[in-house]
Design a protein around this motif. Structure first.
Motif, PDB file in Angstrom:
ATOM      1  N   ASP A 120       0.819  -1.202   0.000  1.00 18.04           N
ATOM      2  CA  ASP A 120       0.000   0.000   0.000  1.00 18.04           C
ATOM      3  C   ASP A 120       0.854   1.254   0.000  1.00 18.04           C
ATOM      4  OD1 ASP A 120      -2.495   1.443   0.283  1.00 18.04           O
ATOM      5  OD2 ASP A 120      -1.897   1.832   2.337  1.00 18.04           O
ATOM      6  N   LYS A 121       2.010   1.185   0.639  1.00 17.29           N
ATOM      7  CA  LYS A 121       2.879   2.353   0.723  1.00 17.29           C
ATOM      8  C   LYS A 121       3.815   2.456  -0.478  1.00 17.29           C
ATOM      9  CE  LYS A 121       2.642   2.601   5.730  1.00 17.29           C
ATOM     10  NZ  LYS A 121       1.901   3.858   5.774  1.00 17.29           N
ATOM     11  N   GLY A 122       3.629   1.591  -1.456  1.00 20.79           N
ATOM     12  CA  GLY A 122       4.312   1.775  -2.727  1.00 20.79           C
ATOM     13  C   GLY A 122       5.686   1.157  -2.821  1.00 20.79           C
ATOM     14  N   THR A 123       6.020   0.188  -1.967  1.00 22.64           N
ATOM     15  CA  THR A 123       7.319  -0.455  -2.071  1.00 22.64           C
ATOM     16  C   THR A 123       7.194  -1.948  -1.807  1.00 22.64           C
ATOM     17  OG1 THR A 123       9.557  -0.562  -1.185  1.00 22.64           O
ATOM     18  CG2 THR A 123       7.848   0.092   0.354  1.00 22.64           C
ATOM     19  N   ARG A 124       7.853  -2.757  -2.611  1.00 24.24           N
ATOM     20  CA  ARG A 124       7.862  -4.205  -2.403  1.00 24.24           C
ATOM     21  C   ARG A 124       9.052  -4.635  -1.561  1.00 24.24           C
ATOM     22  NH1 ARG A 124       6.441  -6.411  -8.527  1.00 24.24           N
ATOM     23  NH2 ARG A 124       4.383  -5.457  -8.681  1.00 24.24           N
ATOM     24  N   SER A 125      10.070  -3.842  -1.562  1.00 19.62           N
ATOM     25  CA  SER A 125      11.272  -4.179  -0.820  1.00 19.62           C
ATOM     26  C   SER A 125      11.565  -3.102   0.215  1.00 19.62           C
ATOM     27  CB  SER A 125      12.469  -4.303  -1.766  1.00 19.62           C
ATOM     28  OG  SER A 125      13.679  -4.363  -1.046  1.00 19.62           O
ATOM     29  N   ALA A 126      12.029  -3.520   1.383  1.00 25.73           N
ATOM     30  CA  ALA A 126      12.396  -2.549   2.399  1.00 25.73           C
ATOM     31  C   ALA A 126      13.630  -1.775   2.003  1.00 25.73           C
ATOM     32  CB  ALA A 126      12.641  -3.267   3.726  1.00 25.73           C
ATOM     33  N   LYS A 127      14.463  -2.323   1.134  1.00 22.73           N
ATOM     34  CA  LYS A 127      15.747  -1.707   0.805  1.00 22.73           C
ATOM     35  C   LYS A 127      15.589  -0.671  -0.299  1.00 22.73           C
ATOM     36  CE  LYS A 127      18.045  -4.265   3.720  1.00 22.73           C
ATOM     37  NZ  LYS A 127      18.697  -3.680   4.897  1.00 22.73           N
ATOM     38  N   LYS A 128      14.726   0.292  -0.080  1.00 26.01           N
ATOM     39  CA  LYS A 128      14.570   1.363  -1.050  1.00 26.01           C
ATOM     40  C   LYS A 128      13.909   2.548  -0.361  1.00 26.01           C
ATOM     41  CE  LYS A 128      11.273   1.445  -4.005  1.00 26.01           C
ATOM     42  NZ  LYS A 128      10.387   1.176  -5.146  1.00 26.01           N
ATOM     43  N   ARG A 129      13.787   3.653  -1.086  1.00 20.77           N
ATOM     44  CA  ARG A 129      13.115   4.829  -0.563  1.00 20.77           C
ATOM     45  C   ARG A 129      11.768   4.981  -1.264  1.00 20.77           C
ATOM     46  NH1 ARG A 129      16.906   7.587   2.415  1.00 20.77           N
ATOM     47  NH2 ARG A 129      15.546   9.366   2.707  1.00 20.77           N
ATOM     48  N   VAL A 130      10.822   5.503  -0.540  1.00 17.15           N
ATOM     49  CA  VAL A 130       9.518   5.825  -1.109  1.00 17.15           C
ATOM     50  C   VAL A 130       9.533   7.318  -1.380  1.00 17.15           C
ATOM     51  CG1 VAL A 130       7.039   5.718  -0.752  1.00 17.15           C
ATOM     52  CG2 VAL A 130       8.500   3.985   0.281  1.00 17.15           C
ATOM     53  N   ASP A 131       9.624   7.700  -2.636  1.00 18.18           N
ATOM     54  CA  ASP A 131       9.865   9.106  -2.969  1.00 18.18           C
ATOM     55  C   ASP A 131       8.949   9.612  -4.075  1.00 18.18           C
ATOM     56  OD1 ASP A 131      10.940   7.588  -5.001  1.00 18.18           O
ATOM     57  OD2 ASP A 131      12.775   8.784  -5.196  1.00 18.18           O
ATOM     58  N   PRO A 132       7.644   9.373  -3.989  1.00 16.00           N
ATOM     59  CA  PRO A 132       6.782   9.741  -5.120  1.00 16.00           C
ATOM     60  C   PRO A 132       6.804  11.220  -5.462  1.00 16.00           C
ATOM     61  CG  PRO A 132       5.486   9.186  -3.193  1.00 16.00           C
ATOM     62  CD  PRO A 132       6.880   8.772  -2.897  1.00 16.00           C
ATOM     63  N   LEU A 133       6.755  12.106  -4.471  1.00 21.20           N
ATOM     64  CA  LEU A 133       6.711  13.529  -4.803  1.00 21.20           C
ATOM     65  C   LEU A 133       8.055  14.029  -5.318  1.00 21.20           C
ATOM     66  CD1 LEU A 133       4.511  15.099  -1.985  1.00 21.20           C
ATOM     67  CD2 LEU A 133       3.935  14.739  -4.379  1.00 21.20           C
ATOM     68  N   ARG A 134       9.136  13.593  -4.715  1.00 21.51           N
ATOM     69  CA  ARG A 134      10.450  14.019  -5.204  1.00 21.51           C
ATOM     70  C   ARG A 134      10.681  13.521  -6.629  1.00 21.51           C
ATOM     71  NH1 ARG A 134      15.713  12.036  -5.327  1.00 21.51           N
ATOM     72  NH2 ARG A 134      15.073  10.086  -4.347  1.00 21.51           N
ATOM     73  N   ARG A 135      10.353  12.254  -6.856  1.00 27.27           N
ATOM     74  CA  ARG A 135      10.587  11.668  -8.171  1.00 27.27           C
ATOM     75  C   ARG A 135       9.637  12.228  -9.228  1.00 27.27           C
ATOM     76  NH1 ARG A 135       9.715   7.080  -6.655  1.00 27.27           N
ATOM     77  NH2 ARG A 135       7.629   6.670  -7.479  1.00 27.27           N
ATOM     78  N   GLN A 136       8.367  12.359  -8.873  1.00 22.00           N
ATOM     79  CA  GLN A 136       7.381  12.747  -9.879  1.00 22.00           C
ATOM     80  C   GLN A 136       7.402  14.238 -10.201  1.00 22.00           C
ATOM     81  OE1 GLN A 136       3.423  10.886  -9.643  1.00 22.00           O
ATOM     82  NE2 GLN A 136       4.227   9.515  -8.074  1.00 22.00           N
ATOM     83  N   THR A 137       7.837  15.074  -9.245  1.00 22.83           N
ATOM     84  CA  THR A 137       7.898  16.508  -9.531  1.00 22.83           C
ATOM     85  C   THR A 137       9.290  16.957  -9.965  1.00 22.83           C
ATOM     86  OG1 THR A 137       8.464  17.139  -7.255  1.00 22.83           O
ATOM     87  CG2 THR A 137       6.119  16.959  -7.807  1.00 22.83           C
ATOM     88  N   GLY A 138      10.326  16.276  -9.486  1.00 24.90           N
ATOM     89  CA  GLY A 138      11.700  16.735  -9.734  1.00 24.90           C
ATOM     90  C   GLY A 138      12.017  18.037  -9.015  1.00 24.90           C
ATOM     91  N   LEU A 139      11.199  18.393  -8.023  1.00 23.88           N
ATOM     92  CA  LEU A 139      11.352  19.672  -7.321  1.00 23.88           C
ATOM     93  C   LEU A 139      11.839  19.449  -5.891  1.00 23.88           C
ATOM     94  CD1 LEU A 139       7.985  21.357  -8.376  1.00 23.88           C
ATOM     95  CD2 LEU A 139      10.269  21.943  -9.232  1.00 23.88           C
ATOM     96  N   PRO A 140      12.594  20.399  -5.345  1.00 22.21           N
ATOM     97  CA  PRO A 140      12.909  20.340  -3.915  1.00 22.21           C
ATOM     98  C   PRO A 140      11.623  20.404  -3.091  1.00 22.21           C
ATOM     99  CG  PRO A 140      14.237  22.005  -5.032  1.00 22.21           C
ATOM    100  CD  PRO A 140      13.181  21.584  -6.005  1.00 22.21           C
ATOM    101  N   ARG A 141      11.676  19.833  -1.895  1.00 18.63           N
ATOM    102  CA  ARG A 141      10.506  19.824  -1.019  1.00 18.63           C
ATOM    103  C   ARG A 141       9.969  21.234  -0.797  1.00 18.63           C
ATOM    104  NH1 ARG A 141      10.033  20.789   4.390  1.00 18.63           N
ATOM    105  NH2 ARG A 141       8.277  19.784   5.502  1.00 18.63           N
TER     106      ARG A 141
END
Length: 354
Positions: free
Chosen positions: A285-306
């Motif tokens: 549900d939180k968008g990751t199958r593996s614990a060894k990664k980051r969940v970064d939808p807004l950073r990745r999808q916008t390409g913008l600083p927070r």
């Protein structure tokens, strides 16, 4: 009576209607939606004529569906949306633009203080001492925030929390646990008069109060939608979760609604899974199958600083409804700090559901 409702992901529906002898009379539906054929609009108005004034939105929608000409096409409009607009008219609901909105966006604060500020500011709106408020949070420390009704031992791994220096707090709203680190999430609260959501079901109020942020995300190139009951999602998975709390006004008068949202900007999923007791379903549900990664939808999808994402969200809200800069008053801060001492850091509150 006049009611307005923007269909989530759709268009504005406006209804003017009278009530005589307990039934609807002279209903007139309008809006910027698309509807074919033209005579379908007359069919909608006729379907509302004579309906008992106590009919809920679903019942009104059923009357409309039964009356529509065969082959009717609605775009940006739903029968349920018309029903909601009618219910809002009958409830004398207010609109976003009826208010002078205030923005609070201050420096980093302790997690427990954020919990207390939500309660204090929403109570002030309920009492009529504060205008409707958009508060953008800045986190002073990493934290796990559990919902009002969650079991502490079932949700949090105390060893993982201690190892990573994660504070555990409990909020006043329901819903699930949130894992936050400064700079990795975007959290905001809306404290609004109850009249803004009059005529809406509990579920519809989530969609209604989330609509502005869907528009803001769209302006940043993210196609997002409301996913019942309390999520915001994209085609790449969930990016945010919302929770609400109703606060009664003085002497039982209509009060206020707290609606807060936490959005995943760039989350360390490995650390999150060491702190939260999350099963495989929740991981997915939180968008990751593996614990060894980051969940970064807004950073990745916008390409913008927070900071840029937050600025654009605020600008979008201001363009829609107006937004004046404000701050937490000294009195509000004092009451919040007292609640931190007496409630939000107390073992009795944090472990109210062990």
């Amino acid at each position: 009576m006049h009611g307005e409702y923007k269909v989530p992901g759709g268009k504005l529906v406006v209804v003017d209607v009278d009530v005589e002898d307990g039934v609807l009379r002279r209903a007139r539906v309008a809006g910027d939606f698309f509807l074919e054929p033209d005579e379908a609009l007359d069919a909608v108005n006729r379907a509302l004529e004579g309906a008992p004034a106590g009919t809920d939105a679903a019942g009104l929608a059923a009357r409309i569906d039964a009356a529509l000409p065969e082959g009717t096409v609605m775009y940006g409009l739903t029968s349920e949306g018309v029903g909601v607009a009618v219910r809002r008219a009958l409830a004398h609901a207010t609109d976003w633009t009826d208010y002078d909105w205030q923005l609070i966006h201050e420096g980093p604060q302790a997690p427990a203080l954020h919990m207390a500020l939500d309660e204090v500011l929403t109570a002030e709106v309920a009492a009529g001492r504060r205008p409707p408020t958009l508060r953008v949070w800045e986190w002073g420390a990493p934290a796990v925030i559990i919902g009002s009704f969650q079991s502490l031992r079932n949700e949090v791994d105390p060893g993982g929390a201690e190892r990573h220096g994660i504070e555990v707090v409990r909020r006043i709203s329901g819903g699930g646990a949130m894992f936050v680190e400064p700079g990795n999430t975007i959290t905001y609260s809306l404290s609004v008069p109850e009249s803004l959501v009059q005529g809406l079901s509990f579920q519809d109020s989530y969609a209604y109060l989330d609509d502005w942020v869907l528009g803001a995300l769209g302006e940043m190139g993210i196609r997002a939608w409301y996913q019942p009951l309390n999520d915001i999602a994209t085609d790449q998975g969930k990016i945010a979760g919302a929770a609400q709390k109703r606060i009664v006004g003085p002497d039982g008068a209509p009060g206020a609604v707290l609606h807060h949202v936490t959005m995943a900007y760039d989350i360390d999923a490995d650390k999150m899974l060491q702190v939260l007791r999350i099963g495989r379903e929740k991981v997915s549900d939180k968008g990751t199958r593996s614990a060894k990664k980051r969940v970064d939808p807004l950073r990745r999808q916008t390409g913008l600083p927070r900071e840029a994402v937050i600025e654009r969200m605020i600008d979008s809200f201001r363009a829609r409804y107006g937004l004046a800069d404000g701050k937490v008053t000294d009195g509000e801060l004092a009451r919040a700090e007292e609640l931190v001492r007496t409630k939000f850091t107390s073992p009795e509150w944090i472990a109210r559901v062990p």
